[in-house]
Design a protein around this motif. Sequence first.
Motif, PDB file in Angstrom:
ATOM      1  N   THR A   1       0.826  -1.206   0.000  1.00 37.07           N
ATOM      2  CA  THR A   1       0.000   0.000   0.000  1.00 37.07           C
ATOM      3  C   THR A   1       0.862   1.258   0.000  1.00 37.07           C
TER       4      THR A   1
ATOM      5  N   ARG B   1      -2.545  -1.397  -6.443  1.00 36.94           N
ATOM      6  CA  ARG B   1      -2.301  -1.675  -5.028  1.00 36.94           C
ATOM      7  C   ARG B   1      -3.157  -0.835  -4.089  1.00 36.94           C
ATOM      8  N   LEU B   2      -4.029  -0.003  -4.649  1.00 34.50           N
ATOM      9  CA  LEU B   2      -4.827   0.892  -3.832  1.00 34.50           C
ATOM     10  C   LEU B   2      -6.299   0.787  -4.193  1.00 34.50           C
ATOM     11  N   THR B   3      -7.149   1.238  -3.273  1.00 33.49           N
ATOM     12  CA  THR B   3      -8.582   1.252  -3.540  1.00 33.49           C
ATOM     13  C   THR B   3      -8.915   2.369  -4.521  1.00 33.49           C
TER      14      THR B   3
ATOM     15  N   THR C   1      -9.033   5.849  -2.937  1.00 31.12           N
ATOM     16  CA  THR C   1      -7.710   6.425  -2.684  1.00 31.12           C
ATOM     17  C   THR C   1      -7.109   6.975  -3.966  1.00 31.12           C
TER      18      THR C   1
END
Length: 316
Positions: free
Chosen positions: A4, A233-235, A238
């Motif tokens: 993250t 790797r992120l929502t 985000t």
Amino acid sequence: MTDTQKGVLALVAACCVWGLSGLLYKALSGVPSHEVLAHRTVWSLVFFGIVIGLQRRLNVLWGAVRNPASLKVIAAAALFISVNWFLFIWSIHAGRATEASMGYYIFPLVAVLIGRVVLGERLSRTQWVAITLAATGVMSLTIGLHIVPWISLVLASTFGLYGLIKKRLDLGPVISVSAEVLLLCPLGLGWLIYLHAGQGGAFGQDLTQSLLLMASGPVTALPLILFSYGARRLTLSTVGIVQYINPTLQFLVAVLIFGEPFGVVHMIAFALIWTALAIYSSSAFTQDRARRRAVMVSEAEVVVSTNPSSDASAKP
């Protein structure tokens, strides 16, 4: 460092490069915008070619452009992104970088509106409020300055339509953009050959200027690679919030470094748009969190159903 954290760093780096790219194009103000665009296309392909070659994925790129179905979509996407790139470069040269930054601010809202009109996607009440506020901001600029902020609207619309078209491509962002510049490269290269054969192109006339023209390739390609790495790797919420670093830096560069005017009318328009983005981002964050919670609950229910246990079985 966790995945993250790596993702956030990559995303921030990508948005910073995009947001500060106006400095590069401003330094190339002495070169016509169409010539800068041609160099940007050619050197982007060179950079992408090196990266994809090292990854041994050139066959994937070749397969994408050889497929007639995907080739049509790639060609349409290439058309919209080339218009977007050219207008951004032109706006920097013309001293209208503030309008360009507004275009990338309102892009997410325009994209949502395009989804509603073209795909029939339903919008929440909050999204409608955000879109209305952004539209009011654009309208206030039109009335207050007696001009239509067409640069902002065209940049946002072309990028929104570009994203809509890309939904039909089952390719990663690096391969798809590489395919787009591959299609555009013969046009760009042909134009540069024409300029150098006739009027005398800018490349080779000055070492610094030539290096800056070459740098337009990595400045285009590298942030896309970083963004792709971080987004995986992120929502989504985000990613949506972090990417506002890009237009914010564009705006600060335009006002603080380029010295473009920013009066009361601009302040009102941007305040409305920033409020709209805050509302939209908050709604998107809430929806994303609810979606992830629902997935976690669903996964927990599956685990319970596949591993049943009872108090009776635990008793002696």
